[in-house]
Design an enzyme around this catalytic site. Sequence first.
Site, PDB file in Angstrom:
ATOM      1  N   VAL A 135       0.909  -1.148   0.000  1.00  0.00           N
ATOM      2  CA  VAL A 135       0.000   0.000   0.000  1.00  0.00           C
ATOM      3  C   VAL A 135       0.950   1.200   0.000  1.00  0.00           C
ATOM      4  CG1 VAL A 135      -1.750   1.269   1.286  1.00  0.00           C
ATOM      5  CG2 VAL A 135      -1.848  -1.228   1.202  1.00  0.00           C
ATOM      6  N   PRO A 136       1.153   1.815  -1.161  1.00  0.00           N
ATOM      7  CA  PRO A 136       2.293   2.717  -1.370  1.00  0.00           C
ATOM      8  C   PRO A 136       2.156   4.117  -0.767  1.00  0.00           C
ATOM      9  CG  PRO A 136       0.993   2.564  -3.364  1.00  0.00           C
ATOM     10  CD  PRO A 136       0.379   1.602  -2.387  1.00  0.00           C
ATOM     11  N   CYS A 137       2.217   4.193   0.546  1.00  0.00           N
ATOM     12  CA  CYS A 137       2.135   5.502   1.197  1.00  0.00           C
ATOM     13  C   CYS A 137       3.363   6.356   0.902  1.00  0.00           C
ATOM     14  CB  CYS A 137       1.926   5.339   2.702  1.00  0.00           C
ATOM     15  SG  CYS A 137       3.197   4.381   3.520  1.00  0.00           S
ATOM     16  N   HIS A 138       4.441   5.739   0.416  1.00  0.00           N
ATOM     17  CA  HIS A 138       5.634   6.517   0.072  1.00  0.00           C
ATOM     18  C   HIS A 138       5.385   7.440  -1.121  1.00  0.00           C
ATOM     19  CE1 HIS A 138       5.885   2.952  -2.511  1.00  0.00           C
ATOM     20  NE2 HIS A 138       6.588   3.698  -3.349  1.00  0.00           N
TER      21      HIS A 138
END
Length: 169
Positions: A135-138
């Site tokens: 889950v690409p919160c970056h």
Amino acid sequence: MIRYTTRNTALGETLIAASDAGVCAVWPLAPAAGADNLEATLLKTFPGDPVRRDDAGLTDLAARVAQSLEQDSTDASLPLDLRGTPFQQSVWRSLQDIPAGTTVSYASLARKLGKPRAVRAVAGACAANRVAVLVPCHRVVRSDGGLSGYRWGVERKQALLAQEARASA
């Protein structure tokens, strides 16, 4: 039951944990992280769930997670057990729609969710994300494009974004 293993991935040594529902934690590890510390952290993160190491039982799932991390994309068939509030879950679903190699601001994500004043809540949901990169919160940055806090370090966030930009160029 939360089962976990560790594996060398594109993020370095990484904890991968799963419940019967799916992957519930992907944490890049600090070099000094010991097994006792991992179990204690998992017990605090998932109170009420028993925790045990299961290297053999998670071999295939860990390989799929490692492959997703290497390819900067989530295998859509990879089961995820995302535990959080309804708002956090809506943020996490939106994060999964951000293409690799691109970024959005916390403010624009809040607007997309129909909650333009919830910028800090969006940032909080990103910080609560337990499944790094899947889950690409970056891919969420400040409105000025600057990098802000990242659960696994701003340097790692910068490296992930640079890697994705090169791969999508």
